[in-house]
Design a protein around this motif. Sequence first.
Motif, PDB file in Angstrom:
ATOM      1  N   ALA A   1      -4.118   4.759   1.578  1.00 26.92           N
ATOM      2  CA  ALA A   1      -4.290   3.403   1.059  1.00 26.92           C
ATOM      3  C   ALA A   1      -4.640   2.500   2.229  1.00 26.92           C
ATOM      4  CB  ALA A   1      -3.027   2.918   0.362  1.00 26.92           C
TER       5      ALA A   1
ATOM      6  N   HIS B   1      -8.191   8.239  -2.232  1.00 24.58           N
ATOM      7  CA  HIS B   1      -8.126   7.031  -1.396  1.00 24.58           C
ATOM      8  C   HIS B   1      -8.005   5.805  -2.284  1.00 24.58           C
ATOM      9  CE1 HIS B   1      -8.701   4.301   1.943  1.00 24.58           C
ATOM     10  NE2 HIS B   1      -9.643   3.678   1.250  1.00 24.58           N
ATOM     11  N   ILE B   2      -7.089   4.921  -1.922  1.00 25.43           N
ATOM     12  CA  ILE B   2      -6.899   3.655  -2.623  1.00 25.43           C
ATOM     13  C   ILE B   2      -7.392   2.541  -1.716  1.00 25.43           C
ATOM     14  CG2 ILE B   2      -5.204   2.084  -3.640  1.00 25.43           C
ATOM     15  CD1 ILE B   2      -3.393   4.567  -4.064  1.00 25.43           C
TER      16      ILE B   2
ATOM     17  N   PHE C   1      -7.611  -0.859  -0.105  1.00 23.05           N
ATOM     18  CA  PHE C   1      -6.629  -1.929   0.056  1.00 23.05           C
ATOM     19  C   PHE C   1      -6.992  -2.746   1.296  1.00 23.05           C
ATOM     20  CE2 PHE C   1      -2.667  -3.997   1.137  1.00 23.05           C
ATOM     21  CZ  PHE C   1      -2.109  -4.302  -0.104  1.00 23.05           C
TER      22      PHE C   1
ATOM     23  N   ALA D   1       0.393   4.166  -2.758  1.00 23.07           N
ATOM     24  CA  ALA D   1       0.117   5.537  -2.334  1.00 23.07           C
ATOM     25  C   ALA D   1       1.164   6.501  -2.883  1.00 23.07           C
ATOM     26  CB  ALA D   1       0.064   5.614  -0.815  1.00 23.07           C
TER      27      ALA D   1
ATOM     28  N   PRO E   1       0.813  -1.229   0.000  1.00 21.98           N
ATOM     29  CA  PRO E   1       0.000   0.000   0.000  1.00 21.98           C
ATOM     30  C   PRO E   1       0.835   1.262   0.000  1.00 21.98           C
ATOM     31  CG  PRO E   1      -0.072  -1.085   2.143  1.00 21.98           C
ATOM     32  CD  PRO E   1       0.593  -2.043   1.211  1.00 21.98           C
TER      33      PRO E   1
ATOM     34  N   THR F   1      -4.025   1.859   7.670  1.00 24.14           N
ATOM     35  CA  THR F   1      -4.121   2.792   6.563  1.00 24.14           C
ATOM     36  C   THR F   1      -2.789   3.521   6.421  1.00 24.14           C
ATOM     37  OG1 THR F   1      -6.506   3.153   6.677  1.00 24.14           O
ATOM     38  CG2 THR F   1      -5.185   4.943   5.789  1.00 24.14           C
TER      39      THR F   1
END
Length: 493
Positions: free
Chosen positions: A467, A291-292, A294, A200, A196, A299
Amino acid sequence: MNKRHLWLVVVLAALLGLLLLIARPAAETPAGAGSAPPAAEAPRIASLAALDSQAPPRRALDIQRWQTAEGARVLFVEARELPMFDLRLTFAAGSSQDAGQAGLALLTNAMLNEGVDGLDASAIAAGFEGLGARFGNGAYRDMAVASLRSLSAAEQRTPALALFARVVGAPSFPADALARVQNQILAGLEQQKQNPGKLASRALFRQLYGEHPYASPSDGTERSIPTLQQAQLRAFHARAYAAGNAVIALVGDLSRGEAEAIAAQLSAALPRGPALPPPPAPEAPAAQREHIEFPSQQTHLMLAQLGIERRDPDYAALYVGNQILGGGGFGTRLMEEVREKRGLTYGIYSAFTPMQVAGPFMINVQTRAELGEATLELVRQLVREFVASGPSEAELARAKRELAGSFPLSTASNADIVAQLGAIGFYDLPSTALEDFMNQVQQLDVAQVRAAMARHLRDDAFVVVSAGPTVDQQPLPPPLERPAAQPAGIPEH
């Protein structure tokens, strides 16, 4: 007596003998012989108290500079302590020169030692190894580098330099090796999908730089890498690895004459051509959030805005300010408030990354997914407060002391020095850049640091990428007077 007691007796006897051995030389040294202190004098370790307010000595560098006939800039420091030398070639050949072909700079650099006329990658590696020499290379956003470490005796130096000149100046880019390296890069890109932080970071540079060359990922994309062919690599090498685009840094057991001969040899082996222009100045983007999604327990938060170029006059003040805000590890504002008082993360870090043109200022933190929004707001608040008020006198004094203590490490070895020379030459800094930096740091006051941070940072200008999973958010826990317990779980990288 049992075995346990016998072992204890043996250990105690050994310790007693060691103490007697240590004590004996001081006791048996005649008065006035050598530097042994009188019996009534305090132990030597007490002298460390005198260093409390003094910086350790720094290695003075006599940097010699010139330019080759082909236009390569040369920086040289003679260092006779060891029978070896370090060589570093730095080119304006990073991904900012990809010109829409993402990954071209990285792939070209990675292929340098994969083949030359008559030698494949294995033969090149064996050639350096047989001479006790070491080759290195790498490509980044601004620059690409190739390095050599070798013994300075002529019987090793001469063939090592000859091989290095061929590798950097005339790579053959063999088709079979190109396919293999492309597959390796693609495998790395596939692995990044499980990271992540990597996801990101790539998104953050896209948001921060938009259409600017810095937005292009240095390692390319799954679409771009397979399309790159030998002809494109050869053309990029001819343009970006030209002598006029090179900085040659040399440190070690060499005379000025020997250094000049090495620089001339390498410069002549490179393609002919001028220095490439730096990328254009980027435009600051509007504050935004991405925002991704995952699947994870944590986070990953990354915040960024445009920072400075390397030659900015505020460089020293911003470096010190960032060390206090979040760049100095434990004891920084961000670490104290986010980790120590609230236990929200294992670590939080901030950094200015000055480049040819404005590089990023970034803050990086991982926290529990349900506290992501609260952590983000806390970070914004801390930046806002720091920009408004600046550091305290105590924080500034500590930062100056820590920098003075750690700065000698930047020139502790020849490898460290050659890296510094490469950066000085690449960013066209004065030969006194290292000393100038430390002098500027020691002269800074709170008002100057606060003003510099306020000129370059705005708490409402961040591009933010997160992420992690979408979960219900919880409020920020209250701060504790004592350090909080560490958050559960293993940090994700």
